[in-house]
Design a protein around this motif. Structure first.
Motif, mmCIF file in Angstrom:
data_model
loop_
_atom_site.group_PDB
_atom_site.id
_atom_site.type_symbol
_atom_site.label_atom_id
_atom_site.label_comp_id
_atom_site.label_asym_id
_atom_site.label_seq_id
_atom_site.Cartn_x
_atom_site.Cartn_y
_atom_site.Cartn_z
ATOM 1 N N ARG A 68 2.010 -10.006 2.467
ATOM 2 C CA ARG A 68 2.023 -11.442 2.751
ATOM 3 C C ARG A 68 3.379 -12.059 2.457
ATOM 4 N NH1 ARG A 68 -3.802 -13.628 0.353
ATOM 5 N NH2 ARG A 68 -5.146 -12.384 1.752
ATOM 6 N N ILE A 69 4.017 -11.582 1.404
ATOM 7 C CA ILE A 69 5.332 -12.136 1.054
ATOM 8 C C ILE A 69 6.327 -11.873 2.170
ATOM 9 C CG2 ILE A 69 7.257 -11.965 -0.562
ATOM 10 C CD1 ILE A 69 5.280 -11.327 -2.752
ATOM 11 N N TYR A 70 6.311 -10.651 2.703
ATOM 12 C CA TYR A 70 7.234 -10.315 3.789
ATOM 13 C C TYR A 70 6.950 -11.164 5.026
ATOM 14 C CZ TYR A 70 9.532 -7.732 7.516
ATOM 15 O OH TYR A 70 10.298 -7.408 8.598
ATOM 16 N N HIS B 259 0.849 -1.182 0.000
ATOM 17 C CA HIS B 259 0.000 0.000 0.000
ATOM 18 C C HIS B 259 0.889 1.238 0.000
ATOM 19 C CE1 HIS B 259 -3.669 -2.327 0.779
ATOM 20 N NE2 HIS B 259 -2.902 -3.062 1.581
ATOM 21 N N ILE B 260 0.608 2.161 -0.907
ATOM 22 C CA ILE B 260 1.399 3.392 -1.024
ATOM 23 C C ILE B 260 0.801 4.453 -0.107
ATOM 24 C CG2 ILE B 260 2.196 5.191 -2.584
ATOM 25 C CD1 ILE B 260 1.992 3.195 -4.866
ATOM 26 N N ASN B 261 1.640 5.019 0.740
ATOM 27 C CA ASN B 261 1.210 6.092 1.620
ATOM 28 C C ASN B 261 1.283 7.405 0.837
ATOM 29 O OD1 ASN B 261 0.975 8.094 3.651
ATOM 30 N ND2 ASN B 261 1.746 6.665 5.199
ATOM 31 N N ASN C 193 9.649 -13.583 6.406
ATOM 32 C CA ASN C 193 10.137 -13.237 7.741
ATOM 33 C C ASN C 193 9.893 -14.359 8.735
ATOM 34 O OD1 ASN C 193 11.139 -11.064 9.668
ATOM 35 N ND2 ASN C 193 9.178 -11.561 10.598
ATOM 36 N N PHE C 194 8.747 -15.059 8.615
ATOM 37 C CA PHE C 194 8.456 -16.162 9.541
ATOM 38 C C PHE C 194 9.511 -17.263 9.427
ATOM 39 C CE2 PHE C 194 6.575 -20.383 10.115
ATOM 40 C CZ PHE C 194 6.193 -20.306 11.442
ATOM 41 N N TYR C 195 9.805 -17.684 8.200
ATOM 42 C CA TYR C 195 10.774 -18.767 8.025
ATOM 43 C C TYR C 195 12.197 -18.282 8.272
ATOM 44 C CZ TYR C 195 7.109 -21.806 6.357
ATOM 45 O OH TYR C 195 5.979 -22.578 6.288
ATOM 46 N N ASP D 267 4.912 0.148 3.096
ATOM 47 C CA ASP D 267 5.163 -0.633 4.304
ATOM 48 C C ASP D 267 5.205 -2.107 3.924
ATOM 49 O OD1 ASP D 267 5.476 -1.638 6.803
ATOM 50 O OD2 ASP D 267 3.525 -1.024 7.580
ATOM 51 N N ILE D 268 6.410 -2.622 3.744
ATOM 52 C CA ILE D 268 6.554 -4.003 3.295
ATOM 53 C C ILE D 268 6.199 -5.004 4.380
ATOM 54 C CG2 ILE D 268 8.313 -3.389 1.603
ATOM 55 C CD1 ILE D 268 10.424 -4.406 3.516
ATOM 56 N N THR D 269 6.178 -4.560 5.645
ATOM 57 C CA THR D 269 5.868 -5.493 6.733
ATOM 58 C C THR D 269 4.415 -5.946 6.713
ATOM 59 O OG1 THR D 269 5.383 -3.652 8.250
ATOM 60 C CG2 THR D 269 7.650 -4.470 8.186
#
Length: 335
Positions: A146-148, A3-5, A152-154, A141-143
């Motif tokens: 879903r990809i992040y 999403h672009i701020n 990040n989880f793995y 905000d890349i956090t």
């Protein structure tokens, strides 16, 4: 999905550069998609399949494949133009201390522009750098993507597994050193702690004085009442003292007087001890205690039973730490 701020984008003083970033990001994605597709198209089996299924598409794309280096150079020229434009702006704005620092710091922007098959895929580094820059300036905000979250989880799971294995290996090595009778503890006592006995005594003395003054003096009255009540209860349960009340006339008076006297003596003794601890006069007392726990090296006498008990205690502590390290916290986040 990112999403672009738009508010941060509009209020930013680098709107032009962020616009260029989005343009370069789109071109890089298109270019990488073409590179991947051309690599797949390079297999003869894929070309034969396309010739059978969609001959018109193969006839259209095959000349592009044969001259792919030319089409790729079009993208490279755009990327290099943007690189030199940013380099010139960095020199004008004095972003770096030297004018030639920019290509060394942004080496990943250059290395991907080399039109060699294996190096072309390094343009993904430029995609990552642009996304990171946009995230750093809170444009995206890349956090929240879903990809992040997936990556990040793995990543966290991998790092926890790796760090746990390293910690367990280190702790196992410490246990082996302790079991072999490592001189580490003697070195800590003789070479580290003993030369600093005076500093330790000063520090402990100040800490004890501070704790006593802050904890006892404000609550002195309440502590005195509590001690007197405890002493009165203990004296009332004493059989010998309770027999005094059976003495004619003076028995109850003597019993009451003794209870008050004993309670007052105990309260005064505790008061004097804590007053001494809360003052600077406690230094000699603390120093004596430190000297008992840290004797001079020539005063240390080896005691096998005590050493064995200490070693077993240390091993049990390390075992407890290893059990805690084996807990896999990343599994708690799994759905």
């Amino acid at each position: 999905m990112l999403h672009i701020n738009r508010e941060n984008l509009k209020s930013s003083h680098q709107l032009i550069w962020f616009t260029i970033d989005f343009l370069m990001l789109g071109l890089l994605i298109i270019n990488l998609a073409l590179i991947i597709w051309d690599s797949i198209y390079g297999f003869i089996a894929i070309q034969n399949l396309l010739q059978e299924q969609v001959p018109a598409f193969r006839a259209l794309y095959h000349p592009i494949h044969e001259n792919f280096i030319f089409y790729d150079m079009v993208f490279v020229s755009i990327f290099l133009s943007e690189f030199f434009l940013r380099w010139g702006y960095a020199i004008k704005a004095g972003i770096y201390d030297r004018w030639y620092f920019y290509p060394f710091i942004h080496w990943y922007d250059l290395i991907g522009c080399i039109p060699v098959g294996s190096l072309r895929f390094l343009r993904i580094l430029r995609v990552i750098s642009i996304i990171y820059r946009l995230h750093q300036y809170k444009i995206i905000d890349i956090t929240r993507s879903r990809i992040y979250r997936f990556v990040n989880f793995y990543y966290e799971a991998f790092m926890e597994e790796l760090s746990d294995r390293i910690v367990l290996k280190v702790l196992s090595g410490v246990q082996q050193e302790v079991q072999r009778g490592s001189p580490l503890f003697d070195r800590i006592q003789q070479d580290i702690l003993y030369p600093r006995r005076e500093m330790l005594a000063d520090w402990i003395s100040s800490r004890v004085a501070e704790a006593a003054s802050e904890g006892y003096i404000p609550n002195r009255g309440a502590l005195r009442s509590y001690l007197e009540d405890r002493v009165d209860t203990a004296l009332q349960q004493n059989l010998e003292l309770s027999r005094l009340k059976f003495l004619p006339v003076v028995g109850p008076t003597i019993q009451e007087t003794l209870e008050e006297a004993v309670g007052d003596i105990v309260a005064n003794v505790i008061h004097e001890i804590l007053e001494d601890l809360a003052s600077a006069t406690n230094h000699a007392f603390i120093e004596d205690i430190v000297n008992v726990f840290l004797p001079t090296p020539d005063q240390v006498e080896a005691d096998d039973s005590q050493n064995e008990a200490l070693i077993n205690l240390i091993l049990e502590i390390i075992d407890a730490i290893k059990e805690q390290v084996r807990v896999k916290y990343w599994r708690e986040d799994m759905p």
